[in-house]
Design a protein around this motif. Structure first.
Motif, mmCIF file in Angstrom:
data_model
loop_
_atom_site.group_PDB
_atom_site.id
_atom_site.type_symbol
_atom_site.label_atom_id
_atom_site.label_comp_id
_atom_site.label_asym_id
_atom_site.label_seq_id
_atom_site.Cartn_x
_atom_site.Cartn_y
_atom_site.Cartn_z
ATOM 1 N N THR A 135 0.822 -1.218 0.000
ATOM 2 C CA THR A 135 0.000 0.000 0.000
ATOM 3 C C THR A 135 0.854 1.265 0.000
ATOM 4 N N PRO A 136 1.841 1.406 0.907
ATOM 5 C CA PRO A 136 2.666 2.628 0.827
ATOM 6 C C PRO A 136 3.516 2.699 -0.444
ATOM 7 N N ILE A 137 3.891 1.552 -1.010
ATOM 8 C CA ILE A 137 4.623 1.595 -2.286
ATOM 9 C C ILE A 137 3.753 2.291 -3.317
ATOM 10 N N ARG A 138 2.503 1.901 -3.356
ATOM 11 C CA ARG A 138 1.578 2.513 -4.315
ATOM 12 C C ARG A 138 1.289 3.969 -3.958
ATOM 13 N N ALA A 139 1.029 4.237 -2.683
ATOM 14 C CA ALA A 139 0.659 5.591 -2.258
ATOM 15 C C ALA A 139 1.776 6.593 -2.510
ATOM 16 N N ARG A 140 3.017 6.172 -2.293
ATOM 17 C CA ARG A 140 4.169 7.060 -2.497
ATOM 18 C C ARG A 140 4.616 7.095 -3.949
ATOM 19 N N ARG A 141 3.990 6.245 -4.774
ATOM 20 C CA ARG A 141 4.416 6.114 -6.165
ATOM 21 C C ARG A 141 5.907 5.791 -6.214
ATOM 22 N N ALA A 142 6.285 4.841 -5.380
ATOM 23 C CA ALA A 142 7.677 4.420 -5.287
ATOM 24 C C ALA A 142 8.173 3.949 -6.647
ATOM 25 N N ALA A 168 26.227 -0.836 1.064
ATOM 26 C CA ALA A 168 27.308 0.136 0.912
ATOM 27 C C ALA A 168 27.388 0.662 -0.517
ATOM 28 N N GLY A 169 27.069 -0.183 -1.503
ATOM 29 C CA GLY A 169 27.139 0.219 -2.903
ATOM 30 C C GLY A 169 25.856 0.800 -3.461
ATOM 31 N N THR A 170 24.804 0.864 -2.658
ATOM 32 C CA THR A 170 23.529 1.409 -3.120
ATOM 33 C C THR A 170 23.572 2.931 -3.024
ATOM 34 N N PRO A 171 23.191 3.634 -4.084
ATOM 35 C CA PRO A 171 23.240 5.106 -4.057
ATOM 36 C C PRO A 171 22.368 5.719 -2.959
ATOM 37 N N ASP A 172 22.778 6.885 -2.508
ATOM 38 C CA ASP A 172 22.028 7.624 -1.494
ATOM 39 C C ASP A 172 20.604 7.903 -1.965
ATOM 40 N N ALA A 173 19.666 7.844 -1.028
ATOM 41 C CA ALA A 173 18.266 8.205 -1.260
ATOM 42 C C ALA A 173 17.716 7.612 -2.556
ATOM 43 N N SER A 174 17.970 6.314 -2.761
ATOM 44 C CA SER A 174 17.596 5.703 -4.039
ATOM 45 C C SER A 174 16.502 4.646 -3.945
ATOM 46 N N VAL A 175 16.139 4.206 -2.742
ATOM 47 C CA VAL A 175 15.144 3.135 -2.641
ATOM 48 C C VAL A 175 14.044 3.480 -1.645
ATOM 49 N N ASP A 176 12.896 2.875 -1.891
ATOM 50 C CA ASP A 176 11.736 3.014 -1.014
ATOM 51 C C ASP A 176 10.766 1.909 -1.404
ATOM 52 N N PRO A 177 10.539 0.952 -0.586
ATOM 53 C CA PRO A 177 11.061 0.702 0.755
ATOM 54 C C PRO A 177 12.272 -0.232 0.724
ATOM 55 N N VAL A 178 12.812 -0.454 1.930
ATOM 56 C CA VAL A 178 13.834 -1.476 2.137
ATOM 57 C C VAL A 178 13.247 -2.498 3.100
ATOM 58 N N ALA A 179 13.417 -3.766 2.764
ATOM 59 C CA ALA A 179 12.912 -4.846 3.617
ATOM 60 C C ALA A 179 14.056 -5.804 3.944
ATOM 61 N N PRO A 180 14.774 -5.561 5.044
ATOM 62 C CA PRO A 180 15.799 -6.526 5.435
ATOM 63 C C PRO A 180 15.135 -7.787 5.991
ATOM 64 N N VAL A 216 20.369 5.044 2.238
ATOM 65 C CA VAL A 216 19.822 4.613 0.949
ATOM 66 C C VAL A 216 18.324 4.873 0.809
ATOM 67 N N LEU A 217 17.625 5.012 1.938
ATOM 68 C CA LEU A 217 16.189 5.286 1.871
ATOM 69 C C LEU A 217 15.934 6.704 1.392
ATOM 70 N N LYS A 218 14.945 6.842 0.522
ATOM 71 C CA LYS A 218 14.495 8.165 0.121
ATOM 72 C C LYS A 218 13.866 8.841 1.336
ATOM 73 N N PRO A 219 13.841 10.176 1.371
ATOM 74 C CA PRO A 219 13.133 10.840 2.466
ATOM 75 C C PRO A 219 11.689 10.328 2.534
#
Length: 188
Positions: free
Chosen positions: A56-63, A109-121, A138-141
């Motif tokens: 749902t937040p993936i869709r809502a944020r238009r990730a 470490a190799g993932t660009p800054d502010a480039s993903v949303d969401p992260v699921a470890p 790495v998370l977008k604001p």
């Protein structure tokens, strides 16, 4: 007012498309993870009940991207791909995701800054606290973080949860879905 013939009432979503890929992968993962006593070779797929609220937040944020970290067979990634398809960020969700065997810390470490949303470890839970600086980077604001098994393996997730909760930049919530879903949002 009722729609007339030929008038679409809503856009099709991932929930309308056949869910065979994630369902099949989840069943394969459960069959694979069943009897072995050693947990390291397990696939440890996120439970569908835990993955669904993340869509749902993936869709809502238009990730436009999502990152799953863990020894999965692509089950959760296929759920995320369906949600990304709905945002227009992904154009083909017909096939199975291709899992790639890489080190989680090196990947972060190799993932660009502010480039993903969401992260699921969903990997070695005791290592999550060490991932925290990279996850924040790495998370977008206002990007989301979702950790499965936050109740069933509470002791292994506790240090990470406390670390997130200790700062105002990651408000966290615990949800009673699957084996417990810890979510956080990078608000700063």
């Amino acid at each position: 007012m009722l729609p007339t013939a030929g008038t679409p009432t809503r856009r099709a979503s991932a929930d309308d498309r056949p869910a065979r890929v994630p369902d099949d992968l989840h069943q394969e993962g459960r069959a694979h993870d069943g009897p072995p006593a050693d947990r390291l070779p397990r696939l440890r797929d996120m439970a569908p009940d835990a993955v669904r609220p993340i869509r749902t937040p993936i869709r809502a944020r238009r990730a436009t991207s999502a990152l799953e970290i863990g020894p999965s067979n692509g089950c959760s990634a296929s759920w995320f791909a369906g949600a990304l398809h709905d945002t227009g960020a992904l154009h083909d969700t017909g096939g199975r995701p291709t899992p790639v065997a890489v080190d989680a810390a090196e990947t972060l470490a190799g993932t660009p800054d502010a480039s993903v949303d969401p992260v699921a470890p969903d990997a070695e839970r005791p290592a999550y606290a060490g991932y925290r600086p990279h996850l924040r980077r790495v998370l977008k604001p206002y990007g989301g973080l979702a950790v499965d098994n936050a109740v069933g393996h509470r002791d292994q997730v506790a240090a990470f949860r406390e670390l997130l909760a200790a700062t105002a930049e990651f408000p966290v919530d615990l949800h009673a879905v699957g084996d417990g879903l810890l979510t956080g949002v990078r608000v700063r």
